[in-house]
Design a protein around this motif. Structure first.
Motif, PDB file in Angstrom:
ATOM      1  N   THR A  28       0.848  -1.197   0.000  1.00  0.00           N
ATOM      2  CA  THR A  28       0.000   0.000   0.000  1.00  0.00           C
ATOM      3  C   THR A  28       0.886   1.251   0.000  1.00  0.00           C
ATOM      4  N   GLU A  63       1.121   5.656  -0.719  1.00  0.00           N
ATOM      5  CA  GLU A  63       0.476   6.954  -0.899  1.00  0.00           C
ATOM      6  C   GLU A  63       1.359   7.780  -1.825  1.00  0.00           C
ATOM      7  N   HIS A 107      -7.982   5.187  -3.128  1.00  0.00           N
ATOM      8  CA  HIS A 107      -8.502   6.564  -2.962  1.00  0.00           C
ATOM      9  C   HIS A 107      -7.756   7.483  -3.920  1.00  0.00           C
ATOM     10  N   LYS A 108      -8.474   8.429  -4.529  1.00  0.00           N
ATOM     11  CA  LYS A 108      -7.842   9.404  -5.431  1.00  0.00           C
ATOM     12  C   LYS A 108      -8.445  10.782  -5.158  1.00  0.00           C
ATOM     13  N   TYR A 146      -3.399  13.075  -5.595  1.00  0.00           N
ATOM     14  CA  TYR A 146      -3.103  12.189  -4.472  1.00  0.00           C
ATOM     15  C   TYR A 146      -3.741  10.823  -4.754  1.00  0.00           C
ATOM     16  N   LYS A 154      -3.889   6.769  -3.196  1.00  0.00           N
ATOM     17  CA  LYS A 154      -3.580   5.704  -2.242  1.00  0.00           C
ATOM     18  C   LYS A 154      -4.036   4.399  -2.875  1.00  0.00           C
ATOM     19  N   GLU A 201      -2.848  -0.118  -3.808  1.00  0.00           N
ATOM     20  CA  GLU A 201      -2.017  -1.327  -3.652  1.00  0.00           C
ATOM     21  C   GLU A 201      -1.379  -1.641  -4.995  1.00  0.00           C
TER      22      GLU A 201
END
Length: 586
Positions: A535, A537, A559-560, A568, A570, A572
């Motif tokens: 994971t 960021e 997440h975007k 940004y 986040k 995997e």
């Protein structure tokens, strides 16, 4: 039977009765009966004489114990008549009752009648008579007896045969063999009888029927016939007894062996490889599959032309083929070589297109490949996982052309699962070579799911065979899940399977048909999908639009968010993707 094993004096006695005339009213005279019984007593072999309706003995033969060869004599006057020949033969076991081989000869030759005489210590003991009755090709075999020898000698042969023939009516223009297209096969192996189980399955899949099995344990293979002369004689007798029209060997035969066996046995002879090629030819649906099967067939045929007496579809003609120049066998070989080159070029071209599709697919999605023994349930599993309708049938090689389907995991991630051709013991070399481009699909997979038929008592041997093929394809180092299928059929031995499962996390017990434990299988696949992921960021600049697309295709975005100085993310990502974006990790 080789006459060299019988004393010359006995052969001379046998030859001396040929041409003798038996009184018309007698089935056999007491003098002739005494001679054949004395010879049987001395040799412990069957003796058979053939008598026409004039009472003339047209032949006399001697054979092995309980197996005198019954020859195809006929003096048939019309299609409505029997052969006009009766056969009287001895049984050295003391019982005159007629065997299946005797009655099948009666039917095949349409003898007037056949008589079996039990002989003990050179003396006749009892007699049985069999004849045909019925109409058309649906006649029955009637066997009567036992008769005392005195009763046999008192029967009026003329009246008996006249009555038999009046009851035997054969309609004009009817086909004698109503099952002439039926492949009635004798299976032959050079190991145990039970080792022919799979060959029987192959035969059934190809549309044939097993009528008999014969096995011979031997280490020294006969170069001319594969099996020994004694076993060859046994097959001959079973062909006559079972009315077989095909002999199938579990070992690969050379062209010379096929030619020799067909000459000796008088029926068509094929081997295991030919049956498998025949099944593949029926199953191939795609253009590539059909090309690969034809390529395999031609490569198999090429060194065996002299055995098959192969004739190509085209006739010789044109410049260079007219006149006495090139012999037909060489023309056939040349044409096969030309066709093989054409097919290899076409298959290579198709492989190029598949490689391009694979490259496009490999960059953005996890690839799972189903492998396993034929009929293990791979296609059923693919259907259950993808809610598709790939062709499924409970028979060997039900599906031949590989199929690729998209499957959504519980997390929402998409993967592709491909089905492959099933493996089998003694997979023909020609098929491995011809299907190499298809089988190579497993070498590009990220994960293998090895599907095993847990209800098959030989499942361990089948696992070893598949693992051997994986090793040959250099795919044995790939991560794999062992999916023991057909859990619903596993009754005995289930506790042992469960113990194995507790010891090995990558063994999962499923029922593809009833969708038992498929969620567990998908969870385990997902573990491998995310096994090397981490994971991260990230803050990716807006001018790296292509990188954003790459991350969507090669990872799982959790997440975007669009910020002032970049995007940004986040998510995997595996090791390759992580290395590519290391400069943007927060």
């Amino acid at each position: 039977m080789d006459r060299n094993y019988i004393r010359k004096t006995i052969l001379n006695r046998l030859d001396s009765i040929k041409g003798e005339i038996i009184e018309n009213s007698l089935i056999i005279s007491s003098d002739i009966l005494n001679i054949i019984c004395e010879i049987t007593g001395e040799t412990q072999r069957e003796v058979a004489i053939y008598v026409n309706r004039k009472g003339e003995i047209i032949d006399a033969v001697i054979g092995d114990y309980n197996s005198a060869a019954l020859k195809e004599y006929t003096e048939r006057r019309s299609k409505e008549s029997l052969s006009g020949i009766r056969c009287i033969h001895t049984h050295p076991n003391g019982h005159g009752i007629l065997s299946d081989m005797d009655t099948s000869a009666l039917k095949a030759i349409k003898l007037d009648l056949i008589v079996g005489i039990g002989v003990s210590d050179g003396c006749p003991k009892d007699a049985y008579i069999a004849y045909l009755a019925g109409e058309g090709s649906n006649y029955n075999i009637i066997q009567i007896g036992p008769y005392s020898i005195n009763k046999l000698l008192s029967i009026n042969a003329v009246e008996l045969i006249r009555g038999i023939e009046s009851d035997f009516k054969e309609e004009k223009n009817t086909t004698v063999d109503i099952c002439s297209d039926e492949e009635r096969a004798i299976l032959v192996g050079i190991s145990g009888i039970e080792d022919l189980d799979e060959l029987e399955e192959l035969l059934n899949t190809a549309g044939g029927i097993q009528v008999c099995r014969i096995a011979q344990n031997r280490t020294n293979i006969d170069s001319a016939f594969l099996i020994g002369k004694g076993k060859l004689e046994e097959i001959k007798m079973e062909i006559q007894k079972r009315e077989a029209n095909l002999v199938v060997f579990d070992e690969e035969l050379s062209g010379a062996q096929i030619r020799n066996l067909e000459r000796e046995l008088g029926v068509r002879v094929i081997d295991r490889t030919q049956i498998i090629l025949d099944i593949f030819a029926k199953r191939a649906r795609s253009k590539e599959g059909k090309l690969q099967v034809e390529l395999a067939q031609l490569k198999y045929m090429m060194p065996r032309l002299i055995g098959f007496g192969v004739q190509m579809s085209r006739t010789g003609g044109g410049i260079g083929t007219r006149g006495p120049g090139e012999k037909k066998l060489e023309i056939d070989r040349r044409r096969i070589r030309e066709r093989v080159r054409e097919l290899e070029n076409e298959v290579a071209e198709i492989k190029k297109h598949r490689d391009l599709r694979r490259i496009n697919r490999a960059g953005n999605i996890f690839h799972v490949c189903l492998v396993g023994y034929t009929n293990a349930g791979k296609s059923t599993l693919l259907n259950s996982l993808s809610n598709s309708e790939v062709y499924v049938e409970d028979q060997l090689f039900a599906t031949l052309d590989p199929t690729v389907k998209r499957v959504c995991l519980n997390s929402g991630q998409e993967i592709v699962i491909s089905d492959t051709v099933g493996f089998i013991k003694k997979l023909p070399h020609e098929l491995v070579v011809a299907f190499k481009s298809t089988l190579e699909e497993v070498t590009y997979a990220d994960l293998l799911v090895h599907v095993v038929d847990g209800s098959n008592e030989n499942y361990e041997e089948q696992i070893d065979i598949v693992n051997g093929v994986m090793k040959d394809l250099k795919a044995d180092s790939k991560p794999a899940i062992l999916a023991i299928n057909k859990l619903d059929k596993i009754i005995s031995g289930s506790e042992a399977y469960n113990r194995d499962a507790m010891l090995e996390s990558d063994v999962i017990y499923i029922s593809a048909k009833n969708k038992i434990n498929l969620e567990k299988l998908l969870d385990r696949i997902e573990y491998y999908v995310n096994k090397n992921s981490q994971t991260l960021e990230l803050l990716v600049p807006y001018n790296e639009g292509s990188l954003i697309a790459y991350l969507h295709d090669n990872g799982k975005i959790l997440h975007k968010e669009y910020k002032d100085n970049g995007i940004y993310i986040k998510g995997e990502f595996d090791a390759v993707a992580s290395a590519k974006v290391k400069d943007y990790v927060l």
